[in-house]
Design an enzyme around this catalytic site. Structure first.
Site, PDB file in Angstrom:
ATOM      1  N   HIS A 181      72.327  62.329 -16.757  1.00  0.00           N
ATOM      2  CA  HIS A 181      71.113  63.018 -16.316  1.00  0.00           C
ATOM      3  C   HIS A 181      71.132  63.420 -14.855  1.00  0.00           C
ATOM      4  O   HIS A 181      70.558  64.435 -14.471  1.00  0.00           O
ATOM      5  CB  HIS A 181      69.884  62.172 -16.658  1.00  0.00           C
ATOM      6  CG  HIS A 181      69.550  62.308 -18.093  1.00  0.00           C
ATOM      7  ND1 HIS A 181      69.927  61.390 -19.033  1.00  0.00           N
ATOM      8  CD2 HIS A 181      68.958  63.322 -18.759  1.00  0.00           C
ATOM      9  CE1 HIS A 181      69.565  61.820 -20.218  1.00  0.00           C
ATOM     10  NE2 HIS A 181      68.975  62.990 -20.086  1.00  0.00           N
ATOM     11  N   ARG A 288      61.513  68.847 -21.244  1.00  0.00           N
ATOM     12  CA  ARG A 288      61.762  67.399 -21.387  1.00  0.00           C
ATOM     13  C   ARG A 288      60.468  66.662 -21.038  1.00  0.00           C
ATOM     14  O   ARG A 288      60.199  66.367 -19.871  1.00  0.00           O
ATOM     15  CB  ARG A 288      62.885  66.954 -20.450  1.00  0.00           C
ATOM     16  CG  ARG A 288      64.273  67.442 -20.853  1.00  0.00           C
ATOM     17  CD  ARG A 288      65.335  66.876 -19.918  1.00  0.00           C
ATOM     18  NE  ARG A 288      66.665  66.966 -20.461  1.00  0.00           N
ATOM     19  CZ  ARG A 288      67.549  67.927 -20.166  1.00  0.00           C
ATOM     20  NH1 ARG A 288      67.221  68.879 -19.331  1.00  0.00           N
ATOM     21  NH2 ARG A 288      68.744  67.914 -20.702  1.00  0.00           N
ATOM     22  N   ARG A 324      59.911  69.051 -26.269  1.00  0.00           N
ATOM     23  CA  ARG A 324      60.527  67.918 -26.973  1.00  0.00           C
ATOM     24  C   ARG A 324      59.639  66.700 -26.828  1.00  0.00           C
ATOM     25  O   ARG A 324      59.155  66.409 -25.729  1.00  0.00           O
ATOM     26  CB  ARG A 324      61.894  67.648 -26.352  1.00  0.00           C
ATOM     27  CG  ARG A 324      62.535  66.385 -26.876  1.00  0.00           C
ATOM     28  CD  ARG A 324      63.924  66.226 -26.380  1.00  0.00           C
ATOM     29  NE  ARG A 324      63.967  65.772 -24.998  1.00  0.00           N
ATOM     30  CZ  ARG A 324      65.109  65.620 -24.320  1.00  0.00           C
ATOM     31  NH1 ARG A 324      66.259  65.932 -24.891  1.00  0.00           N
ATOM     32  NH2 ARG A 324      65.095  65.178 -23.097  1.00  0.00           N
ATOM     33  N   GLU A 423      71.767  66.285 -32.250  1.00  0.00           N
ATOM     34  CA  GLU A 423      72.506  65.578 -31.203  1.00  0.00           C
ATOM     35  C   GLU A 423      73.116  64.275 -31.708  1.00  0.00           C
ATOM     36  O   GLU A 423      73.611  63.479 -30.936  1.00  0.00           O
ATOM     37  CB  GLU A 423      71.649  65.360 -29.948  1.00  0.00           C
ATOM     38  CG  GLU A 423      70.273  64.807 -30.167  1.00  0.00           C
ATOM     39  CD  GLU A 423      69.444  64.723 -28.878  1.00  0.00           C
ATOM     40  OE1 GLU A 423      69.962  64.941 -27.779  1.00  0.00           O
ATOM     41  OE2 GLU A 423      68.245  64.414 -29.011  1.00  0.00           O
ATOM     42  N   ASN A 446      74.813  67.317 -24.947  1.00  0.00           N
ATOM     43  CA  ASN A 446      75.068  66.184 -24.047  1.00  0.00           C
ATOM     44  C   ASN A 446      75.184  64.895 -24.855  1.00  0.00           C
ATOM     45  O   ASN A 446      76.145  64.138 -24.713  1.00  0.00           O
ATOM     46  CB  ASN A 446      73.948  66.047 -23.015  1.00  0.00           C
ATOM     47  CG  ASN A 446      73.665  67.353 -22.314  1.00  0.00           C
ATOM     48  OD1 ASN A 446      74.544  68.197 -22.221  1.00  0.00           O
ATOM     49  ND2 ASN A 446      72.450  67.540 -21.851  1.00  0.00           N
ATOM     50  N   ASP A 447      74.202  64.672 -25.709  1.00  0.00           N
ATOM     51  CA  ASP A 447      74.291  63.487 -26.557  1.00  0.00           C
ATOM     52  C   ASP A 447      75.288  63.707 -27.688  1.00  0.00           C
ATOM     53  O   ASP A 447      76.033  62.789 -28.042  1.00  0.00           O
ATOM     54  CB  ASP A 447      72.910  63.147 -27.134  1.00  0.00           C
ATOM     55  CG  ASP A 447      72.109  62.321 -26.137  1.00  0.00           C
ATOM     56  OD1 ASP A 447      72.692  61.366 -25.581  1.00  0.00           O
ATOM     57  OD2 ASP A 447      70.945  62.637 -25.897  1.00  0.00           O
ATOM     58  N   ARG A 457      78.086  58.691 -22.142  1.00  0.00           N
ATOM     59  CA  ARG A 457      78.005  59.816 -21.193  1.00  0.00           C
ATOM     60  C   ARG A 457      77.829  59.355 -19.755  1.00  0.00           C
ATOM     61  O   ARG A 457      77.987  60.143 -18.832  1.00  0.00           O
ATOM     62  CB  ARG A 457      76.887  60.789 -21.612  1.00  0.00           C
ATOM     63  CG  ARG A 457      75.486  60.258 -21.510  1.00  0.00           C
ATOM     64  CD  ARG A 457      74.507  61.115 -22.310  1.00  0.00           C
ATOM     65  NE  ARG A 457      73.730  62.025 -21.488  1.00  0.00           N
ATOM     66  CZ  ARG A 457      72.703  62.750 -21.935  1.00  0.00           C
ATOM     67  NH1 ARG A 457      72.348  62.698 -23.196  1.00  0.00           N
ATOM     68  NH2 ARG A 457      72.054  63.544 -21.149  1.00  0.00           N
ATOM     69  N   CYS A 494      70.522  73.613 -26.173  1.00  0.00           N
ATOM     70  CA  CYS A 494      69.887  73.254 -24.907  1.00  0.00           C
ATOM     71  C   CYS A 494      70.709  72.236 -24.127  1.00  0.00           C
ATOM     72  O   CYS A 494      70.308  71.825 -23.048  1.00  0.00           O
ATOM     73  CB  CYS A 494      68.475  72.733 -25.147  1.00  0.00           C
ATOM     74  SG  CYS A 494      68.447  71.287 -26.212  1.00  0.00           S
TER      75      CYS A 494
HETATM   76  C1  PEP Z   1      71.229  66.775 -25.001  1.00  0.00           C
HETATM   77  O1  PEP Z   1      71.443  65.620 -25.389  1.00  0.00           O
HETATM   78  O2  PEP Z   1      72.076  67.695 -25.051  1.00  0.00           O
HETATM   79  C2  PEP Z   1      69.932  67.113 -24.429  1.00  0.00           C
HETATM   80  C3  PEP Z   1      69.623  68.348 -24.113  1.00  0.00           C
HETATM   81  O3  PEP Z   1      69.080  66.077 -24.212  1.00  0.00           O
HETATM   82  P1  PEP Z   1      69.145  65.110 -22.932  1.00  0.00           P
HETATM   83  O4  PEP Z   1      70.264  65.596 -22.057  1.00  0.00           O
HETATM   84  O5  PEP Z   1      67.824  65.165 -22.278  1.00  0.00           O
HETATM   85  O6  PEP Z   1      69.441  63.796 -23.582  1.00  0.00           O
HETATM   86 MG    MG Z   2      69.762  64.274 -25.689  1.00  0.00          MG
END
Ligand code: PEP
Ligand code: MG
Length: 533
Positions: A181, A288, A324, A423, A446-447, A457, A494
């Site tokens: 993050h 978010r 979300r 995800e 990302n997840d 991550r 996203c």
């Molecule tokens: C993701 O996981 O790609 C996502 C957009 O959510 P976050 O990064 O807030 O977990």
């Molecule tokens: Mg995520």
């Protein structure tokens, strides 16, 4: 000049002065409950200290005088002590819950004056919580001089929520990977970042001059004047490029072959919604909502959330605003919420799992979202869905809130679109089943990357595996897009992969028609789309 070159290439170039965050500032108080007697005594002591503080402040200030009176109201103490005695919870947790309940009661009243007291109750509770936790009163990031580079072992989203980014040139952390993050926030805010720099907080002292070369993962400590000049020029060139890519950013993004692609923005606050729209985003593909929950000292109530979602919806007008639902757990904690210790937090109680377990919290958010839907083009998206059953439960919760609002004659959006974040590997594998029940998908790479690759991550040692360009991730993305297109529903992305220059043509070839990226990335992405097939 010393060079530490083990950081993971992240974002931007910055020259600035270090502010090293003391480790203890990041530590949360233990939420483990001691005996009820001990917890009650802790609470009473904190309450007494709060009253003493307020007594002094009240002398010259009516607001604090009102807070002082409020602290004397037996309701709060009764609510907290009742929870400690019968719920076996810690003083901090009992305080958070009691505060949420009292605020909820006040918000439900017809009396505007009493509703207006909600913020005061939260302030008083915040003061008691700070005393309980032993934290210093001050925001550690307050009053940083312009051009500061924050150096920390790790930075949680709740830390970055306290920062004034107009004064911050960069972020350096010991933990983290490209998709953690802290990097996402750095990109959103357009500041440089370098993560995965071991021993950074030991090797760097507050006041040291630093250069971050986020593009190739280098950090220079106490650089010489020539290096400062060189990187100062390079940072300026990047800034000018960003300005140029904003030119033409309001025009649509159409590929050479004539496909019109939606480029939306990612945001964590109403202010960032405005930034994204100013940067040329055609709406918000990921709001978010958890950042709203990180600002206060208790769960935000329906009225507070409604105000934020409504303001965002009004800014977007007809443009989509995909919000979300609460995504906490994993690396995102809430100071007032108790999370049991978990061996694998990213595989544990987070996101939709928390919402489905804390029905009151979920209900409050869904009601606020449905109501805000009446003011704009709001859509709701659920994070971390891993089964059709979970999505159905979430949909049923929405239906129940709609029935309540209907009975209360409160305006809300009846045809609210409900989407699934893709995800988890499970969501990819059942994408056809989910697509049959969802209005849209949004791929959170990302997840998805960390779960597909089984690589945390936030862990720099496995960052080489946490690679969204790995063929396994690419195939998963392809499967999700294909399932959505087959079912005729919209599919966007996203996750951070959507903004990666190398990924644009690939994602277009896979059939992606909506990209959602941080505001500073919008202009350049649109330009790349115009140059792609
Ligand atoms: C993701 O996981 O790609 C996502 C957009 O959510 P976050 O990064 O807030 O977990
Ligand atoms: Mg995520």
């Amino acid at each position: 000049m010393r060079v530490i070159r083990t950081g993971i290439p992240t974002a931007g170039i910055a020259v600035g002065t270090a502010f090293v965050l003391e480790r203890h500032a990041l530590q949360m108080p233990s939420a483990e409950a001691a005996s009820p007697e001990t917890e009650t005594a802790r609470f009473r002591m904190a309450m007494e200290r709060a009253k003493e503080e307020l007594e002094v402040l009240a002398a010259g200030n009516a607001v604090f005088a009102a807070h002082r009176e409020m602290a004397d109201d037996p309701l709060l103490a009764e609510q907290v002590e009742e929870r400690i005695a019968h719920g076996g919870v810690s003083a901090g947790q009992a305080l958070g819950e009691a505060c949420a309940e009292i605020c909820g009661m006040l918000e439900a009243l017809d009396d505007a004056y009493l509703r207006g007291r909600v913020d005061d109750v939260r302030d008083v509770c915040a003061r008691i919580r700070r005393i309980l936790s032993g934290e210093p009163e001050a925001n550690p990031f307050a009053e940083l001089p312009p051009g500061t580079i924050v150096v920390a072992r790790e930075l949680a989203p709740s830390d970055t929520a306290l920062m004034d980014f107009s004064r911050i040139a960069g972020l350096v952390t010991e933990r983290g990977s490209r998709t953690s993050h802290v990097c996402i926030i750095a990109r959103n805010k357009g500041v440089a970042a370098l993560v995965g720099v071991p021993e950074a907080t030991r090797e760097i002292k507050t006041g040291d001059r630093l250069i971050i070369n986020g593009e190739c993962g280098e950090l220079f400590v106490c650089p010489d004047a020539a290096a400062e000049r060189e990187y100062g020029c390079r940072a300026e060139i990047l800034r000018q490029e960003a300005v140029r890519s904003r030119e033409g950013a309001q025009a649509p993004a159409v590929t050479r072959s004539g496909r019109k692609i939606a480029v939306l923005g990612n945001a964590g606050s109403v202010e960032e919604v405005r930034e994204a729209l100013d940067a040329g985003a055609g709406g918000i593909g990921l709001f978010r909502s958890e950042f709203l929950y990180m600002q206060g000292d208790a769960f935000p109530g329906e009225a507070e959330q409604f105000e934020a979602y409504r303001a965002a919806a009004e800014l977007c007008g007809e443009r989509p605003l995909i919000i979300r639902t609460l995504d906490v757990g994993g690396d995102k904690a809430l100071p007032y919420m108790h999370f049991e210790h978990e061996e694998n937090p990213f595989l544990g109680w987070r996101a939709i799992r928390v919402s489905l377990a804390m029905r009151d919290v979920f209900r409050t958010q869904l009601r606020a979202l449905l109501r805000a839907g009446a003011c704009g083009n709001v859509k709701i998206m659920f994070p971390m869905i891993a089964s059709v059953g979970e999505f159905r439960e979430a949909k049923a919760a929405v239906a129940a809130c709609m029935a309540e609002l209907e009975a209360e004659h409160i305006a809300f959006k009846r045809d609210m679109e409900l989407g699934v974040m893709i995800e988890t590997p499970a969501a990819v594998l059942i994408a056809d089943l989910l697509a049959a029940e969802a209005h849209f998908f949004s791929i959170g790479t990302n997840d998805l990357t960390q779960y597909i690759m089984a690589a945390d991550r936030g862990n720099p040692r496995v960052a080489y595996l946490c690679d969204p360009f790995d063929v396994a991730v690419e195939r998963s993305v392809g499967m999700a897009i294909a399932a959505a297109r087959h079912a005729g529903i919209e599919v966007g992305m996203c996750g951070e992969l959507a903004a990666a220059p190398r990924a644009t043509q690939l994602l277009l070839s896979l059939g992606l028609e909506e990209f959602s990226v941080s505001p500073p990335a919008v202009g350049a992405l649109k330009q790349r789309i115009r140059n792609s097939e």
